[in-house]
Motif scaffolding. Sequence first.
Motif, PDB file in Angstrom:
ATOM      1  N   LEU A  77       0.817  -1.217   0.000  1.00  9.52           N
ATOM      2  CA  LEU A  77       0.000   0.000   0.000  1.00  9.52           C
ATOM      3  C   LEU A  77       0.846   1.261   0.000  1.00  9.52           C
ATOM      4  O   LEU A  77       0.376   2.334   0.377  1.00  9.52           O
ATOM      5  CB  LEU A  77      -0.933   0.011   1.213  1.00  9.52           C
ATOM      6  CG  LEU A  77      -2.084  -0.994   1.207  1.00  9.52           C
ATOM      7  CD1 LEU A  77      -2.804  -0.980   2.553  1.00  9.52           C
ATOM      8  CD2 LEU A  77      -3.069  -0.688   0.081  1.00  9.52           C
ATOM      9  N   ALA A  78       2.096   1.148  -0.444  1.00  2.44           N
ATOM     10  CA  ALA A  78       2.995   2.307  -0.425  1.00  2.44           C
ATOM     11  C   ALA A  78       2.473   3.458  -1.275  1.00  2.44           C
ATOM     12  O   ALA A  78       2.767   4.634  -1.007  1.00  2.44           O
ATOM     13  CB  ALA A  78       4.390   1.897  -0.884  1.00  2.44           C
ATOM     14  N   SER A  79       1.673   3.160  -2.302  1.00  8.66           N
ATOM     15  CA  SER A  79       1.147   4.218  -3.175  1.00  8.66           C
ATOM     16  C   SER A  79      -0.244   4.683  -2.764  1.00  8.66           C
ATOM     17  O   SER A  79      -0.865   5.488  -3.473  1.00  8.66           O
ATOM     18  CB  SER A  79       1.110   3.719  -4.619  1.00  8.66           C
ATOM     19  OG  SER A  79       0.262   2.585  -4.731  1.00  8.66           O
ATOM     20  N   ALA A  80      -0.750   4.211  -1.639  1.00 12.29           N
ATOM     21  CA  ALA A  80      -2.066   4.645  -1.152  1.00 12.29           C
ATOM     22  C   ALA A  80      -2.017   6.118  -0.744  1.00 12.29           C
ATOM     23  O   ALA A  80      -0.935   6.676  -0.531  1.00 12.29           O
ATOM     24  CB  ALA A  80      -2.493   3.775   0.029  1.00 12.29           C
ATOM     25  N   PRO A  81      -3.170   6.788  -0.625  1.00  9.92           N
ATOM     26  CA  PRO A  81      -3.162   8.225  -0.305  1.00  9.92           C
ATOM     27  C   PRO A  81      -2.394   8.581   0.959  1.00  9.92           C
ATOM     28  O   PRO A  81      -1.790   9.656   1.037  1.00  9.92           O
ATOM     29  CB  PRO A  81      -4.658   8.548  -0.147  1.00  9.92           C
ATOM     30  CG  PRO A  81      -5.348   7.542  -1.004  1.00  9.92           C
ATOM     31  CD  PRO A  81      -4.528   6.293  -0.902  1.00  9.92           C
ATOM     32  N   GLU A  82      -2.382   7.684   1.953  1.00  6.04           N
ATOM     33  CA  GLU A  82      -1.677   7.987   3.201  1.00  6.04           C
ATOM     34  C   GLU A  82      -0.188   7.705   3.105  1.00  6.04           C
ATOM     35  O   GLU A  82       0.590   8.142   3.969  1.00  6.04           O
ATOM     36  CB  GLU A  82      -2.277   7.186   4.360  1.00  6.04           C
ATOM     37  CG  GLU A  82      -2.075   5.686   4.263  1.00  6.04           C
ATOM     38  CD  GLU A  82      -3.120   4.987   3.410  1.00  6.04           C
ATOM     39  OE1 GLU A  82      -3.118   3.745   3.359  1.00  6.04           O
ATOM     40  OE2 GLU A  82      -3.962   5.689   2.807  1.00  6.04           O
ATOM     41  N   GLY A  83       0.237   6.986   2.046  1.00  5.08           N
ATOM     42  CA  GLY A  83       1.650   6.669   1.869  1.00  5.08           C
ATOM     43  C   GLY A  83       2.165   5.714   2.925  1.00  5.08           C
ATOM     44  O   GLY A  83       1.424   5.175   3.745  1.00  5.08           O
ATOM     45  N   GLY A  84       3.464   5.479   2.916  1.00  6.21           N
ATOM     46  CA  GLY A  84       4.091   4.638   3.922  1.00  6.21           C
ATOM     47  C   GLY A  84       3.946   3.153   3.649  1.00  6.21           C
ATOM     48  O   GLY A  84       3.184   2.721   2.770  1.00  6.21           O
ATOM     49  N   SER A  85       4.677   2.359   4.447  1.00  4.42           N
ATOM     50  CA  SER A  85       4.667   0.905   4.318  1.00  4.42           C
ATOM     51  C   SER A  85       4.479   0.222   5.671  1.00  4.42           C
ATOM     52  O   SER A  85       4.797  -0.949   5.836  1.00  4.42           O
ATOM     53  CB  SER A  85       5.985   0.419   3.692  1.00  4.42           C
ATOM     54  OG  SER A  85       6.169   0.969   2.407  1.00  4.42           O
ATOM     55  N   THR A  86       3.944   0.971   6.639  1.00  6.28           N
ATOM     56  CA  THR A  86       3.832   0.444   7.988  1.00  6.28           C
ATOM     57  C   THR A  86       2.400   0.017   8.291  1.00  6.28           C
ATOM     58  O   THR A  86       1.485   0.847   8.294  1.00  6.28           O
ATOM     59  CB  THR A  86       4.265   1.498   9.028  1.00  6.28           C
ATOM     60  OG1 THR A  86       5.603   1.898   8.765  1.00  6.28           O
ATOM     61  CG2 THR A  86       4.169   0.948  10.435  1.00  6.28           C
ATOM     62  N   ASP A  87       2.206  -1.293   8.511  1.00  8.23           N
ATOM     63  CA  ASP A  87       0.937  -1.827   9.026  1.00  8.23           C
ATOM     64  C   ASP A  87       1.059  -1.964  10.538  1.00  8.23           C
ATOM     65  O   ASP A  87       2.094  -2.416  11.047  1.00  8.23           O
ATOM     66  CB  ASP A  87       0.646  -3.215   8.444  1.00  8.23           C
ATOM     67  CG  ASP A  87       0.108  -3.157   7.018  1.00  8.23           C
ATOM     68  OD1 ASP A  87      -0.163  -2.050   6.526  1.00  8.23           O
ATOM     69  OD2 ASP A  87      -0.033  -4.234   6.408  1.00  8.23           O
ATOM     70  N   SER A  88      -0.005  -1.605  11.269  1.00  6.19           N
ATOM     71  CA  SER A  88       0.083  -1.678  12.736  1.00  6.19           C
ATOM     72  C   SER A  88      -1.300  -1.794  13.346  1.00  6.19           C
ATOM     73  O   SER A  88      -2.316  -1.700  12.655  1.00  6.19           O
ATOM     74  CB  SER A  88       0.794  -0.441  13.292  1.00  6.19           C
ATOM     75  OG  SER A  88       0.028   0.729  13.045  1.00  6.19           O
ATOM     76  N   ARG A  89      -1.335  -1.992  14.658  1.00  4.46           N
ATOM     77  CA  ARG A  89      -2.539  -1.954  15.482  1.00  4.46           C
ATOM     78  C   ARG A  89      -3.654  -2.878  14.998  1.00  4.46           C
ATOM     79  O   ARG A  89      -4.807  -2.451  14.836  1.00  4.46           O
ATOM     80  CB  ARG A  89      -3.102  -0.539  15.550  1.00  4.46           C
ATOM     81  CG  ARG A  89      -2.083   0.547  15.805  1.00  4.46           C
ATOM     82  CD  ARG A  89      -1.656   0.614  17.240  1.00  4.46           C
ATOM     83  NE  ARG A  89      -0.818   1.789  17.479  1.00  4.46           N
ATOM     84  CZ  ARG A  89      -0.322   2.140  18.651  1.00  4.46           C
ATOM     85  NH1 ARG A  89      -0.551   1.388  19.704  1.00  4.46           N
ATOM     86  NH2 ARG A  89       0.414   3.225  18.777  1.00  4.46           N
ATOM     87  N   PRO A  90      -3.418  -4.168  14.783  1.00  2.00           N
ATOM     88  CA  PRO A  90      -4.511  -5.039  14.353  1.00  2.00           C
ATOM     89  C   PRO A  90      -5.546  -5.214  15.464  1.00  2.00           C
ATOM     90  O   PRO A  90      -5.227  -5.175  16.656  1.00  2.00           O
ATOM     91  CB  PRO A  90      -3.800  -6.365  14.055  1.00  2.00           C
ATOM     92  CG  PRO A  90      -2.582  -6.348  14.929  1.00  2.00           C
ATOM     93  CD  PRO A  90      -2.155  -4.910  14.971  1.00  2.00           C
ATOM     94  N   THR A  91      -6.814  -5.401  15.077  1.00  2.00           N
ATOM     95  CA  THR A  91      -7.894  -5.650  16.030  1.00  2.00           C
ATOM     96  C   THR A  91      -8.879  -6.624  15.396  1.00  2.00           C
ATOM     97  O   THR A  91      -9.178  -6.526  14.204  1.00  2.00           O
ATOM     98  CB  THR A  91      -8.595  -4.343  16.432  1.00  2.00           C
ATOM     99  OG1 THR A  91      -9.680  -4.637  17.329  1.00  2.00           O
ATOM    100  CG2 THR A  91      -9.169  -3.608  15.225  1.00  2.00           C
ATOM    101  N   TRP A  92      -9.369  -7.577  16.182  1.00  2.00           N
ATOM    102  CA  TRP A  92     -10.271  -8.611  15.684  1.00  2.00           C
ATOM    103  C   TRP A  92     -11.716  -8.138  15.703  1.00  2.00           C
ATOM    104  O   TRP A  92     -12.165  -7.495  16.661  1.00  2.00           O
ATOM    105  CB  TRP A  92     -10.172  -9.865  16.540  1.00  2.00           C
ATOM    106  CG  TRP A  92      -8.898 -10.637  16.391  1.00  2.00           C
ATOM    107  CD1 TRP A  92      -7.780 -10.551  17.170  1.00  2.00           C
ATOM    108  CD2 TRP A  92      -8.603 -11.628  15.387  1.00  2.00           C
ATOM    109  NE1 TRP A  92      -6.808 -11.418  16.727  1.00  2.00           N
ATOM    110  CE2 TRP A  92      -7.286 -12.103  15.633  1.00  2.00           C
ATOM    111  CE3 TRP A  92      -9.314 -12.158  14.320  1.00  2.00           C
ATOM    112  CZ2 TRP A  92      -6.676 -13.077  14.848  1.00  2.00           C
ATOM    113  CZ3 TRP A  92      -8.719 -13.131  13.536  1.00  2.00           C
ATOM    114  CH2 TRP A  92      -7.419 -13.580  13.788  1.00  2.00           C
ATOM    115  N   SER A  93     -12.471  -8.509  14.662  1.00  2.00           N
ATOM    116  CA  SER A  93     -13.915  -8.285  14.671  1.00  2.00           C
ATOM    117  C   SER A  93     -14.558  -9.204  15.704  1.00  2.00           C
ATOM    118  O   SER A  93     -13.976 -10.224  16.101  1.00  2.00           O
ATOM    119  CB  SER A  93     -14.502  -8.553  13.281  1.00  2.00           C
ATOM    120  OG  SER A  93     -14.327  -9.914  12.913  1.00  2.00           O
ATOM    121  N   PRO A  94     -15.761  -8.879  16.174  1.00  2.00           N
ATOM    122  CA  PRO A  94     -16.383  -9.690  17.231  1.00  2.00           C
ATOM    123  C   PRO A  94     -16.592 -11.152  16.858  1.00  2.00           C
ATOM    124  O   PRO A  94     -16.634 -12.005  17.731  1.00  2.00           O
ATOM    125  CB  PRO A  94     -17.729  -8.992  17.462  1.00  2.00           C
ATOM    126  CG  PRO A  94     -17.511  -7.592  17.017  1.00  2.00           C
ATOM    127  CD  PRO A  94     -16.551  -7.682  15.866  1.00  2.00           C
TER     128      PRO A  94
END
Length: 681
Positions: A458-475
């Motif tokens: 997702l490096a070319s996404a509007p927010e830029g960057g290559s850092t994925d973080s803070r995962p959270t599970w759906s119920p």
Amino acid sequence: MTLLSRHAQWLVPLALAFGACTERGGDPPDTSDGGNEVVSLELDPAEVELTSGDGSTPTVTLRAFARTVQGERVEVSPESWTLAHDRIGSIDEHGTFTASGRAGGEVQVTARVPGVIAPVVGHATIRVRLTLSVPLDPMVPPTLPERFDTLPEVEEPFESPALLYPLEGARMPNNVGAPELQWEPFAQAGDAFRVVIETPHATVRAYTYDDGRTFRASYPIDRNTWRVVADSALGEEITIRVDRIPSGGSEVVRGTPVTIWLSEDGVFGTVYYWQVRVDPQGSDVLRLDAASGTRQSVFGTESGGCVGCHALSHDGRQLSATLDSRGVQWTTAVVDTTSASAPPPDVMGPFTPAYHFMAFSPDATRILASRPLAPATRDVTALFLLDGATGAEMAASGLPTGQAGYPTWSPDGARVAWMDGGSDGPSGTRSPTRIVVSDVAEGDAFGEARVVHDGASLASAPEGGSTDSRPTWSPDSRFLAFAHGTSSVSSVQFDGEPPTASLYLVSRDGGTPIRLVRGMGDGGPVDAFWPVFSPFVTEERDGSRLFWLAFYSRQDFGNARAGTAGTSRRQLWVMAIDPAAAERGEDPSSPPYWLTGQDTRADDIAALWAPTSCRGRDESCSTSSECCSGECAAADPSMPDVLTCRPPTVCRRSGDSCEDASDCCDGLECNLGVCGYVPPI
């Protein structure tokens, strides 16, 4: 007893009623051969429209007519009258419905008479249309309502109040705290405003006035008025507009309406979030009731103190946090959230060196935690498994040997997820990272980690960057939400650019992530951080379900007088997630709502949502609010000072805390300490 004799038993008294009240007149029909068996029941009128104004309680009496096999239509007295719900009124044994005056809406009436094999029922529909004029505040001129009713209305876009909050299209749980409406201010004392709130079954009008001194270009809806609105709009749209009479003006300028939607169901529980203050400087973990918006400090930190990096057990009864107030080094403690004291007593710890983040297993017997590999390297973290009873580190197989952070345990207990390739220390990470999932096996073992998303994609996404973080599970443990951007934290480094981030949803099995564009709000698509799913799921009238995802953002909340416009202050927002849309690959999010009860003068981040923590039966207590049952009393009259949580004297309603199902009204189940909560899995 034969079928005919059973029939005759109830037909004898019914025949007497027929004789007293029959449309054809004459003698009652002969029932000896069962020829007058009732085949249907009709209610008259079949549809009713009532209007309730400012709390009035109009009534209507329904009549019941039995239709026999021979086609006769005879008035009867049903053995029971019932309503599909009691939200808009009540009905007595004579079929008289009385509107409550507290809500508008539609309800089905059911009347029942005995039948040969099964009862025969008839139905009618009652609709209550409610109008409410909110009593005027003393500062509002008493002639204002009349002026709005008599002056001509015009459309003037440049003179019309532009609502800034709530956001157009926002979805909210039905029991959300009353919002404060905010619009773009006019620098003009003497302006008058009419707030009009409309549901399909109710119209509420309120008035406010710019006194030139304290006016905030806003209208805080009081709790009772909002309850009338919400109870009149379960699973339906609400339209809000603000009309204006300019100072000295002779016309009403109609406002542009904003439409929001309230769910059929409510979201309960407690939100624990991290508040960062500048004046006085410090931070704390705050506890906020998701429905009422009331908040209080958990640790009661003084100026200069810092608490953060918190995590909750799935039942909400244990909270871990890292503190700087217990010595030279940072420490981590796990505390008892059921305690009313601040700070609450420790359950485990304090641990030194401190852990950064903890993920409790659903039964709280294990904790997956991150900490520095060495005390001197706070920004190089790895994962460790802890005993949920003692906090001792345990041997575990399958955990990553390299840098990792932000662990999270699925609600079904079958999987864990984390950020791989970077640190979750105070400075976060700007490295290329991935979100991985691992199966939980027996014997404190974890399966091979599977990459469900690689941040570099997702490096070319509007927010830029290559850092994925803070995962959270759906119920339901099927999806993961995560943040992607230039950094895993939102804080601005010295002489650095502000980090950017967006929120995404992905299947636990991987695949193309879905960018939650609508759910991040107008100002949030490159400024949304730290997603956290609520454990509660709302069930809608059409059978669909909604998840609720909290996050924080620097986007403007409302205007600069009542909200945070222009400050870039971080605040908590909540978006609805439609899992069915996610399965189709569509954006499942809706525009968010601001979490009522926050302090707009502080930075509020990192919301964790859990059932309301409470103490079980026979546990010690000081107030009733600490108890799942809602009752704190002396078990032994001879020891009145020894208080424990007792069974409730009055049953607990949907959304109230509970110890077991016997505490709850109307056969409601008690799950996760909440009456009426239905687990999604």
